[in-house]
Design an enzyme around this catalytic site. Structure first.
Site, PDB file in Angstrom:
ATOM      1  CB  ALA A   1      -1.001   0.017   1.162  1.00 14.80           C
ATOM      2  CB  ALA A   2       4.425   2.061  -0.382  1.00 14.13           C
ATOM      3  N   GLY A   3       2.178   2.594  -2.546  1.00 12.60           N
ATOM      4  CA  GLY A   3       1.698   3.322  -3.729  1.00 12.60           C
ATOM      5  C   GLY A   3       0.337   3.955  -3.479  1.00 12.60           C
ATOM      6  CG  ASP A   4      -2.858   1.506  -2.460  1.00 14.36           C
ATOM      7  OD1 ASP A   4      -2.841   1.584  -3.703  1.00 14.36           O
ATOM      8  OD2 ASP A   4      -2.985   0.432  -1.846  1.00 14.36           O
TER       9      ASP A   4
HETATM   10  O1  RIB Z   1      -2.079  -1.928  -2.870  1.00 14.02           O
HETATM   11  C1  RIB Z   1      -2.191  -2.837  -1.811  1.00 14.02           C
HETATM   12  C2  RIB Z   1      -3.520  -3.521  -1.840  1.00 14.02           C
HETATM   13  O2  RIB Z   1      -3.604  -4.347  -2.985  1.00 14.02           O
HETATM   14  C3  RIB Z   1      -3.788  -4.449  -0.677  1.00 14.02           C
HETATM   15  O3  RIB Z   1      -4.360  -3.786   0.416  1.00 14.02           O
HETATM   16  C4  RIB Z   1      -4.652  -5.549  -1.286  1.00 14.02           C
HETATM   17  O4  RIB Z   1      -5.934  -5.577  -0.769  1.00 14.02           O
HETATM   18  C5  RIB Z   1      -4.631  -5.284  -2.780  1.00 14.02           C
HETATM   19  O5  RIB Z   1      -5.788  -4.683  -3.189  1.00 14.02           O
END
Ligand code: RIB
Length: 279
Positions: free
Chosen positions: A223-226
């Site tokens: 989730a670093a990109g998120d």
């Molecule tokens: O970007 C990370 C996410 O990718 C995770 O939280 C997982 O659920 C997938 O969707």
């Protein structure tokens, strides 16, 4: 009043901590197991809400099960408006099996479930200044909603993850694409005005601008990109320059990799500001 809207997936992440990620045919023993709220869309909404007082709303789908209720509740407790996270009966809530190795690298397999049930699409973008998309939901739904968001004058950001060919109709409604390096290679994208590439430990590049990462000891890059996308949108929404927004996003994403998990790793605004002051 500006408003930031995230359209995308909500998953329950089943996270296995291992010495190393198994190769095909191999069995390895995990040293830890956790259930953590995830999903690229929900991660972006959660991280954005931790970073700004600008209202954040999530648009997504969950199943009529306890996972769905828990994921919605996790977003609501940081102030995300979850009225447009609809419950569907056709499929269970999405889950992701995530293996994290000792160096913080991961592998992810997603069972999309409810994230792919979009029988009903509402125009919920009135007043939205920034709208964020990813590709863990159907391409047709993303294309329709990106068109709606654009018609309301919102700045639209698409994280093309996981990568798949993008129809021209969708590209026409997107102001900024934010692939990582492998997604950029798969889609034949290079940095320009409309393409920001997230280069992992090498930083990020948007047109002529490049920002290196901050020095951290990575525990888990999930989730670093998120977090980067959420922070970038927050800073742009608050009126920061592109460069300042990239720097803000770089710090937020850098801090996130020092912790295990997706939404559990999102830093607060105070943490990002405190890091900024120390530099
Ligand atoms: O970007 C990370 C996410 O990718 C995770 O939280 C997982 O659920 C997938 O969707």
């Amino acid at each position: 009043m500006s408003r930031l809207v995230v359209v995308g997936s909500l998953n329950l992440d089943l996270v296995l901590e291992c010495e190393r990620i198994p190769v095909p045919g191999e069995t390895v023993l995990a040293s830890g197991f956790r259930q953590i709220p995830g999903g690229k869309g929900a991660n972006q909404a959660y991280a954005a809400a931790r970073l700004t007082s600008v209202p954040v709303a999530m648009v997504g789908r969950v199943g009529s099960d306890s996972f769905g209720a828990a994921l919605r509740q996790n977003l609501a407790q940081v102030g995300v408006d979850t009225r447009d996270v609809l419950t569907v009966d056709e499929a269970p809530t999405g889950i992701a099996i995530i293996t994290v190795d000792r160096g913080g690298q991961n592998s992810i397999v997603v069972s999309s479930g409810a994230n792919f049930v979009w029988n009903q699409i509402d125009d919920v973008f009135a007043g939205a200044s920034f709208v964020l998309f990813q590709l863990e939901t159907p391409l047709e739904a993303v294309t329709t909603m990106a068109g709606m968001a654009k018609a309301h004058g919102a700045f639209t950001i698409l994280d093309p993850a996981p990568a798949r060919p993008l129809p021209q109709q969708l590209l026409d409604s997107i102001d900024l694409l934010t692939p990582n390096e492998s997604e950029a290679a798969a889609l034949g994208l290079a940095p320009d005005e409309k393409v920001l590439i997230k280069q992992g430990a090498s930083g990020s590049t948007w047109g002529e601008l490049h920002v290196p990462t901050i020095p951290v000891e990575a525990m888990d890059t999930t989730a670093a990109g998120d977090t980067y996308n959420a922070a970038l949108a927050v800073a742009l929404c608050e009126g920061e320059s592109r460069l300042a927004a990239m720097q803000f996003a770089t710090i937020a994403a850098g801090l996130s990799v020092t912790r295990i998990g997706a939404q559990t790793s999102a830093p607060t605004r105070a943490e990002v500001e405190s890091y900024r002051l120390k530099r």
